[in-house]
Scaffold this motif. Structure first.
Motif, PDB file in Angstrom:
ATOM      1  N   ASN A  99     109.376 -34.554   8.385  1.00  0.00           N
ATOM      2  CA  ASN A  99     109.918 -33.192   8.324  1.00  0.00           C
ATOM      3  C   ASN A  99     109.586 -32.509   7.003  1.00  0.00           C
ATOM      4  O   ASN A  99     109.423 -31.286   6.951  1.00  0.00           O
ATOM      5  CB  ASN A  99     111.434 -33.184   8.562  1.00  0.00           C
ATOM      6  N   VAL A 100     109.452 -33.289   5.938  1.00  0.00           N
ATOM      7  CA  VAL A 100     109.042 -32.720   4.651  1.00  0.00           C
ATOM      8  C   VAL A 100     107.569 -32.311   4.713  1.00  0.00           C
ATOM      9  O   VAL A 100     107.187 -31.241   4.232  1.00  0.00           O
ATOM     10  CB  VAL A 100     109.274 -33.731   3.508  1.00  0.00           C
ATOM     11  N   VAL A 101     106.758 -33.169   5.320  1.00  0.00           N
ATOM     12  CA  VAL A 101     105.332 -32.860   5.476  1.00  0.00           C
ATOM     13  C   VAL A 101     105.155 -31.575   6.282  1.00  0.00           C
ATOM     14  O   VAL A 101     104.400 -30.671   5.895  1.00  0.00           O
ATOM     15  CB  VAL A 101     104.592 -34.028   6.168  1.00  0.00           C
ATOM     16  N   THR A 102     105.867 -31.484   7.401  1.00  0.00           N
ATOM     17  CA  THR A 102     105.767 -30.296   8.258  1.00  0.00           C
ATOM     18  C   THR A 102     106.188 -29.039   7.512  1.00  0.00           C
ATOM     19  O   THR A 102     105.537 -27.988   7.608  1.00  0.00           O
ATOM     20  CB  THR A 102     106.646 -30.470   9.512  1.00  0.00           C
ATOM     21  N   TYR A 103     107.267 -29.154   6.760  1.00  0.00           N
ATOM     22  CA  TYR A 103     107.810 -28.007   6.027  1.00  0.00           C
ATOM     23  C   TYR A 103     106.789 -27.445   5.038  1.00  0.00           C
ATOM     24  O   TYR A 103     106.559 -26.235   4.973  1.00  0.00           O
ATOM     25  CB  TYR A 103     109.079 -28.437   5.301  1.00  0.00           C
ATOM     26  N   ASN A 114      98.129 -36.930   4.144  1.00  0.00           N
ATOM     27  CA  ASN A 114      99.116 -36.371   5.069  1.00  0.00           C
ATOM     28  C   ASN A 114      99.069 -34.850   5.122  1.00  0.00           C
ATOM     29  O   ASN A 114      99.095 -34.247   6.193  1.00  0.00           O
ATOM     30  CB  ASN A 114     100.523 -36.809   4.659  1.00  0.00           C
ATOM     31  N   TYR A 115      99.014 -34.224   3.963  1.00  0.00           N
ATOM     32  CA  TYR A 115      99.143 -32.771   3.889  1.00  0.00           C
ATOM     33  C   TYR A 115      97.794 -32.064   4.008  1.00  0.00           C
ATOM     34  O   TYR A 115      97.704 -31.018   4.648  1.00  0.00           O
ATOM     35  CB  TYR A 115      99.781 -32.362   2.558  1.00  0.00           C
ATOM     36  N   ILE A 116      96.765 -32.611   3.372  1.00  0.00           N
ATOM     37  CA  ILE A 116      95.478 -31.918   3.321  1.00  0.00           C
ATOM     38  C   ILE A 116      94.540 -32.410   4.427  1.00  0.00           C
ATOM     39  O   ILE A 116      93.949 -31.614   5.148  1.00  0.00           O
ATOM     40  CB  ILE A 116      94.805 -32.099   1.942  1.00  0.00           C
ATOM     41  N   ARG A 117      94.427 -33.718   4.559  1.00  0.00           N
ATOM     42  CA  ARG A 117      93.571 -34.283   5.611  1.00  0.00           C
ATOM     43  C   ARG A 117      94.221 -34.179   6.983  1.00  0.00           C
ATOM     44  O   ARG A 117      93.562 -34.227   8.014  1.00  0.00           O
ATOM     45  CB  ARG A 117      93.257 -35.757   5.274  1.00  0.00           C
ATOM     46  N   ASN A 118      95.542 -34.024   7.015  1.00  0.00           N
ATOM     47  CA  ASN A 118      96.291 -33.952   8.278  1.00  0.00           C
ATOM     48  C   ASN A 118      96.172 -35.231   9.096  1.00  0.00           C
ATOM     49  O   ASN A 118      96.076 -35.195  10.326  1.00  0.00           O
ATOM     50  CB  ASN A 118      95.829 -32.762   9.128  1.00  0.00           C
ATOM     51  N   LEU A 119      96.160 -36.361   8.407  1.00  0.00           N
ATOM     52  CA  LEU A 119      96.102 -37.639   9.108  1.00  0.00           C
ATOM     53  C   LEU A 119      97.499 -38.008   9.601  1.00  0.00           C
ATOM     54  O   LEU A 119      98.421 -38.160   8.803  1.00  0.00           O
ATOM     55  CB  LEU A 119      95.578 -38.735   8.176  1.00  0.00           C
ATOM     56  N   PRO A 120      97.672 -38.158  10.901  1.00  0.00           N
ATOM     57  CA  PRO A 120      99.003 -38.490  11.419  1.00  0.00           C
ATOM     58  C   PRO A 120      99.288 -39.983  11.308  1.00  0.00           C
ATOM     59  O   PRO A 120      98.385 -40.800  11.142  1.00  0.00           O
ATOM     60  CB  PRO A 120      98.902 -38.074  12.892  1.00  0.00           C
TER      61      PRO A 120
END
Length: 389
Positions: free
Chosen positions: A59-63, A176-182
């Motif tokens: 949820n922090v990543v999404t925010y 997590n934030y830049i590469r968007n690796l789930p």
């Protein structure tokens, strides 16, 4: 967005509570430190560990990702904050952060963020470019130095060093934030099923090693007062140090990133047998070479472990009705993990480390959590007093 905004403060509160809990243990183990040292180190301890426990929470990543999507140039702010925290930590202790190769640390920390921004990577597919990025981060991390230790506290009994913690936080942020690796899984969470998985994997591994130790004569059951308060205190302190200082770091890179991305690469290709064959051939050679140079008389042992691990992976893959490739990547990263322990000088240790790598990777695969994989890792390392290896 409303749901994310509502859960965001709760995530921060949980991270704060966990940070304070660890800080209590920090004070307990460093009560003999001078007031000055505690005053200098405590704020950095609280800030760094709070970020460590927060940065990977979904949820922090999404925010924050929503904000970064609007203005991608903001992505460099967080790494710069981390650099500022580490540099000021060194400077308040009277050391320069710009001495020797450490002067390049700012470029090292910004490199993955700028690289991913330049290539505009999205969640899938995973490419070899991503795996190369992991190696370009982790290899320098093992050799980079500021000329002085960055232990936290600087002079005392810490759980890890500030540089390593900053590298972990920055790496999670980059992927997590830049590469968007789930599914990196770098955040603390309590789940009974995951805890049960971690505990039975640990007990199974220790049981296997104990059985081998009984026949191989390397059990060490004497000289330990397991029920004493002193032993319990030292064991807990050692466990936390291993968990934070070693296990989290290694499991982030080997499981949360390398195994995770290799699994995605293999499964999305639909050609797991090809990866299995090439991985098997490569690691048979590397296992023999490692054995030859480390301990010639035992050169067969890492080769045997490699054969057994890859055969196990193959048999399990053949039974999979759905996604195939997960156990191939598990075998590859497990043997890789074992072989990098050649520095121990013991091929028995290398072989057992490969099996341990399977245990950690299996835990990660089942729990999707670096923290639970690190839990098994720390429990295994904390159980080494039972064996002469």
């Amino acid at each position: 967005m409303k749901e994310t905004s509502a859960s965001y403060p709760k995530a921060l509160l949980r991270s704060a509570a966990l940070t304070l809990l660890l800080f209590g243990l920090f004070l307990l183990t460093n009560w003999k430190l001078s007031v000055k040292e505690l005053m200098l180190s405590s704020p950095y301890f609280l800030v760094i560990y709070f970020m460590l426990f927060t940065v990977g929470k979904p949820n922090v990543v999404t925010y924050w990702k929503e904000s970064l999507q609007e203005k991608p140039e903001k992505a460099v702010i967080f790494p710069l904050i981390l650099i500022g925290v580490l540099y000021t930590y060194l400077m308040v202790h009277g050391h320069t952060p710009f001495k020797g190769s450490a002067g390049l640390f700012i470029f090292y920390l910004l490199f993955p963020v700028l690289g991913f921004l330049a290539f505009q990577k999205t969640a899938l597919p995973v490419t070899w470019f991503d795996i190369v990025f992991v190696l370009l981060i982790v290899i320098p991390a093992t050799s980079m130095s500021f000329g002085v230790g960055t232990s936290l506290p600087f002079n005392g009994s810490g759980f890890s060093n500030a540089m390593r913690l900053v590298i972990m936080i920055s790496t999670v942020y980059s992927f997590n934030y830049i590469r968007n690796l789930p599914d990196v899984g770098f955040y603390p969470s309590f789940r009974w099923q995951s805890l049960f998985t971690a505990l039975w994997v640990w007990l199974a591994f220790v049981g296997l090693v104990a059985l081998l130790g009984y026949f191989g004569n390397f059990l060490n059951l004497d000289g330990h007062d397991l029920l004493s308060t002193e032993f319990a205190y030292e064991w807990v302190k050692d466990f936390v140090r291993i968990f934070v200082g070693t296990a989290l770091f290694e499991e982030l890179f080997l499981r949360g990133l390398l195994q995770n991305m290799l699994s995605k690469k293999i499964t999305q290709s639909g050609k797991w047998p090809m990866y299995w064959k090439w991985g098997f051939a490569l690691f048979i050679v590397l296992s023999f070479v490692t054995g030859y140079f480390v301990q010639l008389k035992m050169a067969w042992f890492p080769v045997l472990i490699t054969v057994l691990v890859f055969i196990a992976a193959y048999l399990i893959e053949k039974q999979q009705a759905g996604i195939q490739g997960l156990y191939t990547s598990l075998a590859i990263t497990s043997i890789f993990f074992g072989l990098v322990h050649f520095h121990s000088g013991s091929l028995l240790f290398v072989g057992l480390a490969s099996i341990a790598g399977w245990a950690y990777g299996y835990t990660y695969m089942k729990t999707n959590s670096v923290f639970y994989a690190a839990l098994v890792h720390a429990l295994v390392n904390s159980s080494e007093f039972l064996f002469h290896i």
